[in-house]
Design a protein around this motif. Structure first.
Motif, PDB file in Angstrom:
ATOM      1  N   ASN A  19       0.818  -1.204   0.000  1.00  0.00           N
ATOM      2  CA  ASN A  19       0.000   0.000   0.000  1.00  0.00           C
ATOM      3  C   ASN A  19       0.856   1.260   0.000  1.00  0.00           C
ATOM      4  OD1 ASN A  19      -2.338  -1.579   0.143  1.00  0.00           O
ATOM      5  ND2 ASN A  19      -2.232  -1.656   2.388  1.00  0.00           N
ATOM      6  N   PHE A  20       2.100   1.149  -0.528  1.00  0.00           N
ATOM      7  CA  PHE A  20       2.954   2.319  -0.568  1.00  0.00           C
ATOM      8  C   PHE A  20       2.318   3.386  -1.457  1.00  0.00           C
ATOM      9  CE2 PHE A  20       6.180  -0.994   0.383  1.00  0.00           C
ATOM     10  CZ  PHE A  20       6.583  -0.484   1.615  1.00  0.00           C
ATOM     11  N   SER A  21       2.503   4.634  -1.080  1.00  0.00           N
ATOM     12  CA  SER A  21       1.861   5.723  -1.821  1.00  0.00           C
ATOM     13  C   SER A  21       2.818   6.896  -1.925  1.00  0.00           C
ATOM     14  CB  SER A  21       0.572   6.144  -1.107  1.00  0.00           C
ATOM     15  OG  SER A  21       0.871   6.581   0.218  1.00  0.00           O
ATOM     16  N   GLY A  22       2.330   7.949  -2.525  1.00  0.00           N
ATOM     17  CA  GLY A  22       3.160   9.125  -2.717  1.00  0.00           C
ATOM     18  C   GLY A  22       3.993   9.015  -3.975  1.00  0.00           C
ATOM     19  N   ASP A  82      10.980  -3.356  -8.572  1.00  0.00           N
ATOM     20  CA  ASP A  82       9.572  -3.702  -8.785  1.00  0.00           C
ATOM     21  C   ASP A  82       8.728  -2.939  -7.763  1.00  0.00           C
ATOM     22  OD1 ASP A  82       7.112  -4.775  -9.299  1.00  0.00           O
ATOM     23  OD2 ASP A  82       7.825  -6.851  -9.384  1.00  0.00           O
ATOM     24  N   LEU A  83       8.005  -1.895  -8.249  1.00  0.00           N
ATOM     25  CA  LEU A  83       7.122  -1.086  -7.405  1.00  0.00           C
ATOM     26  C   LEU A  83       5.664  -1.282  -7.800  1.00  0.00           C
ATOM     27  CD1 LEU A  83       9.171   2.257  -7.377  1.00  0.00           C
ATOM     28  CD2 LEU A  83       9.234   0.395  -5.732  1.00  0.00           C
ATOM     29  N   SER A  84       5.368  -2.304  -8.539  1.00  0.00           N
ATOM     30  CA  SER A  84       4.020  -2.504  -9.084  1.00  0.00           C
ATOM     31  C   SER A  84       2.992  -2.742  -7.987  1.00  0.00           C
ATOM     32  CB  SER A  84       4.034  -3.688 -10.063  1.00  0.00           C
ATOM     33  OG  SER A  84       4.394  -4.872  -9.404  1.00  0.00           O
ATOM     34  N   ALA A  85       1.700  -2.492  -8.382  1.00  0.00           N
ATOM     35  CA  ALA A  85       0.558  -2.759  -7.500  1.00  0.00           C
ATOM     36  C   ALA A  85       0.680  -2.024  -6.185  1.00  0.00           C
ATOM     37  CB  ALA A  85       0.380  -4.259  -7.300  1.00  0.00           C
ATOM     38  N   ASN A  86       0.955  -0.742  -6.214  1.00  0.00           N
ATOM     39  CA  ASN A  86       0.939   0.122  -5.046  1.00  0.00           C
ATOM     40  C   ASN A  86       0.116   1.372  -5.376  1.00  0.00           C
ATOM     41  OD1 ASN A  86       2.727  -0.791  -2.670  1.00  0.00           O
ATOM     42  ND2 ASN A  86       3.934  -1.372  -4.474  1.00  0.00           N
ATOM     43  N   TYR A  87       0.290   2.449  -4.654  1.00  0.00           N
ATOM     44  CA  TYR A  87      -0.449   3.680  -4.873  1.00  0.00           C
ATOM     45  C   TYR A  87       0.481   4.834  -5.208  1.00  0.00           C
ATOM     46  CZ  TYR A  87      -4.687   1.547  -3.013  1.00  0.00           C
ATOM     47  OH  TYR A  87      -5.785   0.756  -2.828  1.00  0.00           O
ATOM     48  N   ARG A 117      18.732   5.222 -15.546  1.00  0.00           N
ATOM     49  CA  ARG A 117      20.129   4.800 -15.505  1.00  0.00           C
ATOM     50  C   ARG A 117      20.293   3.466 -16.227  1.00  0.00           C
ATOM     51  NH1 ARG A 117      20.565   4.778 -10.563  1.00  0.00           N
ATOM     52  NH2 ARG A 117      21.383   6.876 -10.273  1.00  0.00           N
ATOM     53  N   PRO A 118      21.329   3.309 -17.052  1.00  0.00           N
ATOM     54  CA  PRO A 118      21.499   2.080 -17.847  1.00  0.00           C
ATOM     55  C   PRO A 118      21.660   0.820 -17.008  1.00  0.00           C
ATOM     56  CG  PRO A 118      22.866   3.847 -18.720  1.00  0.00           C
ATOM     57  CD  PRO A 118      22.310   4.354 -17.429  1.00  0.00           C
ATOM     58  N   SER A 119      22.205   0.946 -15.789  1.00  0.00           N
ATOM     59  CA  SER A 119      22.445  -0.254 -14.985  1.00  0.00           C
ATOM     60  C   SER A 119      21.149  -0.915 -14.543  1.00  0.00           C
ATOM     61  CB  SER A 119      23.286   0.098 -13.749  1.00  0.00           C
ATOM     62  OG  SER A 119      22.609   1.061 -12.955  1.00  0.00           O
ATOM     63  N   LEU A 120      20.050  -0.208 -14.562  1.00  0.00           N
ATOM     64  CA  LEU A 120      18.769  -0.774 -14.153  1.00  0.00           C
ATOM     65  C   LEU A 120      18.228  -1.618 -15.305  1.00  0.00           C
ATOM     66  CD1 LEU A 120      16.776  -0.749 -11.770  1.00  0.00           C
ATOM     67  CD2 LEU A 120      15.565   1.108 -12.920  1.00  0.00           C
ATOM     68  N   SER A 121      18.348  -2.911 -15.155  1.00  0.00           N
ATOM     69  CA  SER A 121      17.979  -3.801 -16.255  1.00  0.00           C
ATOM     70  C   SER A 121      16.536  -4.290 -16.163  1.00  0.00           C
ATOM     71  CB  SER A 121      18.925  -5.001 -16.294  1.00  0.00           C
ATOM     72  OG  SER A 121      18.868  -5.708 -15.059  1.00  0.00           O
ATOM     73  N   TYR A 122      15.887  -4.162 -14.996  1.00  0.00           N
ATOM     74  CA  TYR A 122      14.501  -4.603 -14.864  1.00  0.00           C
ATOM     75  C   TYR A 122      13.733  -3.538 -14.075  1.00  0.00           C
ATOM     76  CZ  TYR A 122      10.348  -7.209 -13.559  1.00  0.00           C
ATOM     77  OH  TYR A 122       9.031  -7.607 -13.372  1.00  0.00           O
ATOM     78  N   LEU A 123      12.537  -3.175 -14.595  1.00  0.00           N
ATOM     79  CA  LEU A 123      11.700  -2.162 -13.953  1.00  0.00           C
ATOM     80  C   LEU A 123      10.233  -2.537 -14.134  1.00  0.00           C
ATOM     81  CD1 LEU A 123      11.399   0.633 -12.557  1.00  0.00           C
ATOM     82  CD2 LEU A 123      11.328   1.626 -14.871  1.00  0.00           C
ATOM     83  N   ASN A 124       9.476  -2.513 -13.050  1.00  0.00           N
ATOM     84  CA  ASN A 124       8.034  -2.765 -13.125  1.00  0.00           C
ATOM     85  C   ASN A 124       7.329  -1.717 -12.265  1.00  0.00           C
ATOM     86  OD1 ASN A 124       5.431  -3.693 -13.311  1.00  0.00           O
ATOM     87  ND2 ASN A 124       5.950  -5.829 -12.826  1.00  0.00           N
ATOM     88  N   LEU A 125       6.583  -0.810 -12.975  1.00  0.00           N
ATOM     89  CA  LEU A 125       5.835   0.249 -12.297  1.00  0.00           C
ATOM     90  C   LEU A 125       4.330   0.098 -12.511  1.00  0.00           C
ATOM     91  CD1 LEU A 125       8.113   3.259 -13.324  1.00  0.00           C
ATOM     92  CD2 LEU A 125       8.168   1.967 -11.202  1.00  0.00           C
ATOM     93  N   SER A 126       3.902  -1.024 -13.020  1.00  0.00           N
ATOM     94  CA  SER A 126       2.487  -1.213 -13.368  1.00  0.00           C
ATOM     95  C   SER A 126       1.602  -1.177 -12.123  1.00  0.00           C
ATOM     96  CB  SER A 126       2.310  -2.535 -14.116  1.00  0.00           C
ATOM     97  OG  SER A 126       2.689  -3.620 -13.293  1.00  0.00           O
ATOM     98  N   TYR A 127       0.287  -1.031 -12.395  1.00  0.00           N
ATOM     99  CA  TYR A 127      -0.713  -1.010 -11.333  1.00  0.00           C
ATOM    100  C   TYR A 127      -0.440   0.088 -10.312  1.00  0.00           C
ATOM    101  CZ  TYR A 127      -1.817  -5.581 -13.250  1.00  0.00           C
ATOM    102  OH  TYR A 127      -2.140  -6.611 -14.088  1.00  0.00           O
ATOM    103  N   ARG A 167      -4.956  -8.867  -3.034  1.00  0.00           N
ATOM    104  CA  ARG A 167      -3.880  -9.815  -2.780  1.00  0.00           C
ATOM    105  C   ARG A 167      -3.955 -10.971  -3.758  1.00  0.00           C
ATOM    106  NH1 ARG A 167      -2.513 -12.834   2.967  1.00  0.00           N
ATOM    107  NH2 ARG A 167      -0.613 -13.899   2.238  1.00  0.00           N
ATOM    108  N   THR A 168      -2.899 -11.221  -4.415  1.00  0.00           N
ATOM    109  CA  THR A 168      -2.883 -12.247  -5.464  1.00  0.00           C
ATOM    110  C   THR A 168      -2.354 -13.568  -4.975  1.00  0.00           C
ATOM    111  OG1 THR A 168      -0.702 -11.569  -6.152  1.00  0.00           O
ATOM    112  CG2 THR A 168      -2.548 -10.488  -7.211  1.00  0.00           C
ATOM    113  N   GLN A 169      -1.854 -13.573  -3.733  1.00  0.00           N
ATOM    114  CA  GLN A 169      -1.231 -14.825  -3.269  1.00  0.00           C
ATOM    115  C   GLN A 169      -2.231 -15.967  -3.284  1.00  0.00           C
ATOM    116  OE1 GLN A 169       0.577 -14.447   0.501  1.00  0.00           O
ATOM    117  NE2 GLN A 169       1.089 -16.609   0.704  1.00  0.00           N
ATOM    118  N   ASP A 170      -3.441 -15.726  -2.694  1.00  0.00           N
ATOM    119  CA  ASP A 170      -4.418 -16.808  -2.649  1.00  0.00           C
ATOM    120  C   ASP A 170      -4.873 -17.188  -4.040  1.00  0.00           C
ATOM    121  OD1 ASP A 170      -4.213 -16.828   0.073  1.00  0.00           O
ATOM    122  OD2 ASP A 170      -5.849 -15.370   0.344  1.00  0.00           O
TER     123      ASP A 170
END
Length: 1353
Positions: free
Chosen positions: A1189-1192, A1208-1213, A1224-1234, A1333-1336
């Motif tokens: 539930n991170f936001s801002g 990976d900051l996906s599925a937050n607020y 930055r080029p060193s960041l090879s994976y990024l997920n900001l979805s949801y 929650r997607t775990q279940d």
């Protein structure tokens, strides 16, 4: 005292006045005149004329038998000159005339020739001559007169024949000494060389010393019944002593010293009743008979020398190479020879039994030696009765018990040696002795104990003492403070005791001291008490605890040899700068610093040992030490090149290993005498070519350098028997070694060698071969006939074929052939009964272990990663096995209970096989076991409670089986445990029953993938060495405790904490953010709530930037052949298998590098904004915060995370724009979805093209720009229709029905519903967690969708 004290008076002729005797007297005088005439004829060369006169005298002699003698006598007297009838001798003038003629003409009896009768060979015979002075004076005077006396005319020639017979037995001699001994002149035998007769023409002395007589000894000399002196010393006679010589009852001196006689002393020599000297030394090992009891009958005997050499004055230091080997006990009867003053049994080695106590009766003894035999028992106290004894030698026997105090009263004693025995107790328990004349005392190499002998330095001290040797005993305590009163001491040796303390200051008073030996004691303090010993020539203080510097030796200008190795000396070599006579310096194994410069002018130095210090600088100061033969400077910090050694042409031994030397081997090119070269562990480069002509080289070790090129320069070094060139960059083949037939050891591992082993085919003496880690190919066939091979390491090559060529290498003890492509079975090893270590892992071997059935000495069996099959039959495995590694094969069936009967077993690796059934409880009998790894099998049942008895077990790995039940609390009794890995089983219960307080050494605890529950085990906080804690994928619940009982930092060594996929909840405890070594934190898939703290300074590990980012992807560099799955630290690399979620997938890691820093808080209920302190975690590699539930806004702190590779900051607020710092080029994976991000996607560094649309969608409806299809201009025109109205997220619904209903007539209801939903989500995070929650859903859904979001593709 003289050897012989006999009268030298000569017989006289008594005249008679009566007429009847006149005829006989005149006849005798006529004969005497004939003798004079004949000798004169020889002198002047007028033999013919003189013989005519002799004929006339012979006629006269015939008339003496006639009754008419009176008339004839008068005319005869007138014709032949006047004769003194009264005296019976020719006039003195006549004698002198004949002597003068002989000397003028150089006759055979000249003064020069007479001198040859004197004993003159070596000092040993001079001592005899001195002792025989009266006898020899008599013999010389008699010979001088007899030289001009007479020839035998009518007497028997028996003694001459005896001499001629003796000569016939002699094959050769020097100086033409016996050339004059002929039958033609046997009538003159008394004038023969080396012969002395008495007045009656009887041979009384024969001196053949030093003529190098070669031949045998027969009975001939036994016919010389008047013989008094016989000297056959210093010859090469090969014979027994003739028994017949026992008839020589007048013989007084018999000297056969230094020959090659064999046998023994005949018992018949006991009949030589006049014998005073018997000397039979230095014959050799074949003179090995017994000493006859009959020698006790020689009542006149004064000297009996059956030992090595005549050494009366005890100054003799020479010990000949040959000695007698007489055997058996020595006769007690010799005690009857009470006139003995010299008795010597030394050097025989085989004389045994006790020393007869009866020898205490020999009160005239001055010299007594039992040296170098095998006498046993104690030293007889009766020897204390030998009040005249000066020399007592008992060295090198098997004498035992205590030293008799009775000997302390021997006031004449000058020399005492009891060294090299088994004497015990305290030496001299008395306070003082009568040894005021004692000059030499040797008590070394015994078992004496107690303190320093008090009698040596008592009030009546042995002040005459010049040599004192007490080394190799068990003396304790310290040296006496008054040691300095031994002012005459020249040599003092007390090495190899247990003496401690400091050197006494009074030692400075021993100003005559030349030799001081103090090695191998417990001495402390400095060398300052030696400061005034200016005559010191040899100093040995090695193997002590001395400290301080070498400065006290600064003025010892006569010092020749200095041994101070193995101490704690400090300072530099500067005090030695002016010791110009120094020829050997041993200063290794100290803490010396500085350079070698002080040795620059020590031009006589031939041995320099300075190893294992902290010396620096170069070898330049040694450039002009032209006599240097031995140089050992290993294990220092020396730099520079070998160039200063270029002209040291006498150098034989060079050891410079473990330094920082650079350059090439070229300076050694012309050191033609070099036979030992050890230059390993430096930075040398270049090739081996400079060694090409070092033809005497037999030892070469240049391992661990940067050498390149081939082995070709060694091709002609025919004496080479040791080669270690491991860990270089050598290439080429082994061909240059083909003809070096003396090789004993070859180590060329870790190079780039190619080709086959064929060049080694004929190296028949080879016993050690290490060619591991090269690129060799071919088979093992060239080794087939290397029958002396003991060690073979050919691992990590490209070898093929089978083990068949090794079948007959019966001496092989170590076989390391792992990591090749070998095939076949273990059958060829069946008969290698001496095999101790077998390493054939990582091949393609097949078959069973049955061929190893009879290898009873096998200690290590490493056959992992093959294709071996069958069951683990207990009789296939040696009872003495220590390391049993059979993992990664296809063994089936149960683990045999008999494995519990292997008392020496330390490692048991059976993982990755097909083993089944329960773990045998008998494994608890492996008292010394170090590690058990049974993972990845099909084992069932529970973990045996009995394993809690394994006190020394460090690693227990049972993961990936079908084990059930609970974890035994008894494991807490295994106090040495470092690693417990029980993951991926079916274990139940909880872990709180384990008393982690007892597991103080625990470094890794992994139970993930089980069915364990209950609370977090709080006692684990006591494991201060813990580096990995993995409780993930279980059913643990509750909150993590964070009370003040553990207010101090806990688990400060922890580097991996994995609690994911459990049911933990509540706020995150503060101690998690205070783990200074933490690298991996995985709390994902739980129900943790709250905000991320603003202070992250406790995560010190995340702030380090010590290694390069490249290390994160490196492979293992572990060099151990045995690499178990365990927690170990190599550098800062954590050798433990873990898995983490990063870069959108699950990463399985074999170990944790120091540059891996990961935080995974995904799938929790954490809220609030990301703290700016996140920027302090500069080493962060992976960050996963999805589904919280991170936001801002996303903070700019990511600008400081230079090593971040996955975010990976996906599925937050999260709202606001995407920070440009994420480009930055060193960041090879990024997920900001949801999320609810807006604005243009950054374009710097190809950001918009590096990621596909899934990095931003679904969600984030207000984003525009590539890779999205929505341009930012279109986004602006449609802003009024944004799905983000009312401040709520714009969701993509499951279909469009809901929005069509909203458009046609129920907007108010929808607004109310949306308001209720939004309010609920904002005020009750748990409701949102339930919805999103997607775990279940991930566990139960099959349709690929979770929550109200479409699952990303």
């Amino acid at each position: 005292m003289h050897l012989l004290r006999r009268s030298t008076g000569r017989a006289s002729v008594v005249s008679s006045p009566n007429l009847p005797a006149l005829r006989e007297r005149f006849r005798m005088l006529s004969i005497l005149v004939l003798c004079c005439l004949q000798l004169g004829a020889y002198a002047v060369g007028q033999e013919d004329t003189t013989f005519r006169e002799i004929s006339r005298i012979e006629t006269l002699d015939e008339t003496l038998q006639d009754p008419d003698f009176d008339a004839s006598a008068e005319s005869a007297v007138k014709e032949h000159g006047s004769i003194n009838i009264e005296s019976g001798f020719p006039p003195a003038s006549s004698v002198e005339a004949h002597m003068g003629q002989q000397q003028v003409h150089g006759g055979p009896r000249s003064q020069r020739e007479l001198q040859q009768f004197k004993l003159q060979d070596q000092a040993i015979d001079t001592s005899f001559t001195n002792r025989h002075e009266p006898l020899h004076r008599f013999q010389e005077e008699s010979a001088h007169s007899r030289a001009i006396s007479r020839t035998l005319l009518q007497d028997s020639f028996g003694e001459a024949d005896a001499l001629l017979q003796f000569k016939a037995e002699i094959e050769s001699y020097t100086d033409n000494a016996l050339d004059g001994w002929t039958t033609g002149n046997r009538s003159t035998y008394c004038s023969w060389t080396r012969v002395i007769c008495d007045d009656e023409l009887h041979v009384i002395s024969l001196n053949f010393s030093g003529l190098k007589l070669n031949g045998t000894l027969g009975p001939s000399l036994s016919k010389l019944e008047y013989l008094v002196d016989l000297d056959l010393s210093h010859n090469v006679l090969l014979s027994e002593l003739p028994v017949e010589w026992g008839r020589l009852q007048r013989l007084q001196t018999m000297n056969v010293h230094d020959n090659f006689l064999f046998g023994g002393v005949p018992a018949e020599y006991g009949n030589m009743s006049s014998l005073r000297v018997l000397y039979i030394g230095e014959q050799g090992e074949f003179f090995n008979g017994f000493i006859p009891e009959e020698l006790g009958l020689l009542s006149e005997l004064e000297v009996l020398a059956l030992g090595t050499l005549f050494n009366f004055d005890s100054k003799q230091e020479y010990y000949p190479n040959r000695s007698n080997k007489m055997r058996g006990p020595i006769p007690k009867s010799i005690a009857n020879c009470t006139k003995l003053w010299y008795l010597d049994f030394s050097g025989n080695s085989l004389l045994t039994g006790p020393i007869p106590r009866e020898y205490g009766q020999l009160v005239n003894l001055e010299y007594l030696s039992f040296e170098q035999n095998n006498f046993t028992g104690s030293i007889p106290s009766e020897l204390g009765n030998l009040t005249n004894i000066k020399f007592l030698h008992l060295r090198k026997n098997a004498l035992e018990r205590e030293f008799p105090v009775e000997l302390a009263s021997l006031s004449e004693l000058e020399f005492l040696n009891v060294g090299n025995n088994f004497l015990t107790g305290s030496f001299l328990t008395v306070e003082s002795t009568s040894w005021s004349r004692l000059e030499k005392l040797f008590i070394d190499r015994n078992n004496f104990r107690g303190g320093f002998p008090r009698a040596v330095t008592a009030m009546t001290a042995m002040t005459a003492l010049t040599e004192f040797y007490m080394f190799n005993n068990e003396f304790t305590g310290g040296l006496p403070e008054n040691l300095g009163q031994l002012a005459n001491l020249l040599e003092f040796e007390f090495s190899s005791n247990q003496l401690g303390g400091e050197l006494p200051d009074s030692l400075n008073n021993c100003t005559q001291l030349f030799l001081l030996g103090a090695t191998s004691n417990n001495l402390t303090g400095t060398l300052d008490p030696l400061r005034n010993l200016s005559l010191l020539g040899r100093l040995n203080v090695a193997n002590n605890n001395l400290n301080g510097t070498l400065d006290p030796l600064r003025n010892h200008s006569l010092l020749v040899s200095l041994n101070a190795r193995n101490n704690m000396l400090t300072g530099t070599l500067e005090p030695l700068r002016n010791l110009s006579l120094l020829d050997s310096l041993f200063a290794d194994n100290n803490m010396l610093t500085g350079t070698l410069d002080p040795l620059r002018n020590l031009s006589l130095l031939d041995s320099l040992y300075a190893a294992n210090n902290n010396l620096n600088g170069t070898l330049e100061p040694l450039r002009n030490l032209s006599l240097l033969v031995y140089l050992n400077a290993r294990n220092n910090n020396l730099t520079g090149t070998l160039e200063p050694l270029r002209n040291l042409s006498l150098l034989v031994h060079l050891n410079a290993r473990n330094n920082n030397l650079t350059g090439t081997l070229d300076p050694l090119r012309n050191l033609s005498l070099l036979d030992y070269l050890h230059a390993a562990n430096n930075n040398l480069n270049g090739t081996l070519d400079p060694l090409r002509n070092l033809s005497l080289l037999d030892y070469l070790d240049v391992a661990n350098n940067n050498l390149n090129g081939t082995l070709d320069p060694l091709r002609n070094l025919s004496l080479l028997d040791f080669l270690d060139a491991a860990n270089n960059n050598l290439n080429g083949t082994l061909e240059p070694l083909r003809n070096l037939s003396l090789f004993l050891l070859i180590d060329v591992e870790n190079n780039n060698l190619t080709g086959t082993l064929d060049p080694l085919r004929n190296l028949s003496l080879l016993s050690y071969l290490d060619a591991a880690n090269n690129n060799l190919n071919g088979t093992l066939d060239p080794l087939r006939n290397l029958s002396l091979l003991v060690f073979l390491d050919a691992e990590n090559n490209n070898l093929t074929g089978t083990l068949e060529p090794l079948r007959n290498l019966s001496l092989l003890q170590d076989l390391l052939a792992g990591k090749n492509n070998l095939t076949g079975t273990l059958e060829p090893l069946r008969t290698l009964s001496l095999l101790v270590n077998l390493y054939v892992a990582n091949n393609r071997l097949t078959g069973t272990l049955e061929p190893l059935r009879n290898l009873s000495r096998l200690r290590t069996l490493y056959a992992s990663n093959n294709r071996l099959t069958g069951t683990l039959e207990p009789d296939f495995i040696s009872d003495f096995i220590t390391f049993l590694l059979l993992n990664d094969n296809d063994f089936r069936g149960p683990i045999p209970a008999e494995l519990g009967k292997l008392p020496s077993l330390l490692l048991l690796f059976l993982h990755n096989n097909g083993l089944s059934e329960p773990i045998p409880t008998s494994l608890a009998d492996l008292k010394n076991i170090y590690e058990i790894n049974l993972s990845n099998n099909f084992l069932t049942g529970g973990i045996p409670l009995e394993l809690g008895r394994l006190q020394y077990m460090r690693y227990l790995n049972l993961h990936s089986n079908n084990l059930t039940g609970t974890i035994p609390a008894s494991l807490a009794n295994c106090s040495s445990l470092r690693n417990i890995r029980l993951s991926n089983n079916k274990l139940t219960g909880n872990v709180t029953q384990i008393d982690f307080l007892q597991l103080r050494s625990l470094e890794s605890f992994s139970v993930n993938g089980n069915q364990l529950g209950g609370e977090f085990p709080v006692s684990v906080y006591n494991c201060t060495n813990l580096k990995l804690l993995d409780l993930s994928s279980n059913e643990f619940s509750g909150e993590l405790p964070d009370n003040y009982e553990y207010s101090q930092p806990v688990m400060r060594e922890l580097r991996v904490l994995k609690l994911s996929s459990n049911e933990f909840g509540g706020r995150l405890p503060g101690w998690i953010w205070k783990l200074p070594e933490l690298q991996v934190l995985d709390l994902s898939h739980n129900s943790f709530a709250g905000v991320w703290p603003t202070n992250l300074s406790g995560l010190e590990g995340f702030s380090r930037l010590e290694a390069s980012p490249d290390d994160a992807g490196g492979g293992s560099s572990v060099s151990n052949r045995v690499l178990p799955v365990r927690v170990e630290v190599e550098g800062r690399k954590l050798l433990e298998q873990i898995s983490i979620e990063a870069k959108g997938s699950r990463l399985e890691l074999e170990y944790v590098l120091e540059t891996l820093f990961s935080i995974d808080l995904s799938y929790n209920q954490l809220s609030g904004g990301l703290p700016y302190a996140l920027g302090e975690l500069r080493g962060l590699t992976y960050l996963n915060l999805t589904h919280n539930n991170f936001s801002g806004e996303i903070p700019q702190v990511f600008e400081d995370l230079l090593r971040l590779q996955s975010l990976d900051l996906s599925a937050n607020y999260f709202t606001g724009k995407i920070p440009a710092v994420l480009s930055r080029p060193s960041l090879s994976y990024l997920n900001l979805s949801y999320n609810f991000l807006e604005g243009e996607i950054p374009t710097a560094n190809a950001f918009s093209t590096r990621y596909d649309i899934s990095s931003f969608k679904p969600g984030n409806d207000q984003l525009c720009g590539a890779p999205l299809e929505i341009t930012c201009a279109a986004q602006d025109s449609n802003a009024i229709g944004s799905s983000a109205s009312l401040g709520a997220p714009s969701f993509e619904l499951l279909d469009g029905t809901f929005w069509r209903a909203f458009e046609i007539g129920i907007p108010i209801g929808v607004v109310i519903v949306i308001g209720v939903v939004i309010g609920t989500l904002r005020t009750m995070p748990c409701a949102r967690h339930w919805l999103l929650r997607t775990q279940d859903f991930a566990r139960h859904s099959k349709d690929g969708r979770y929550g109200v979001f479409n699952e990303p593709t």
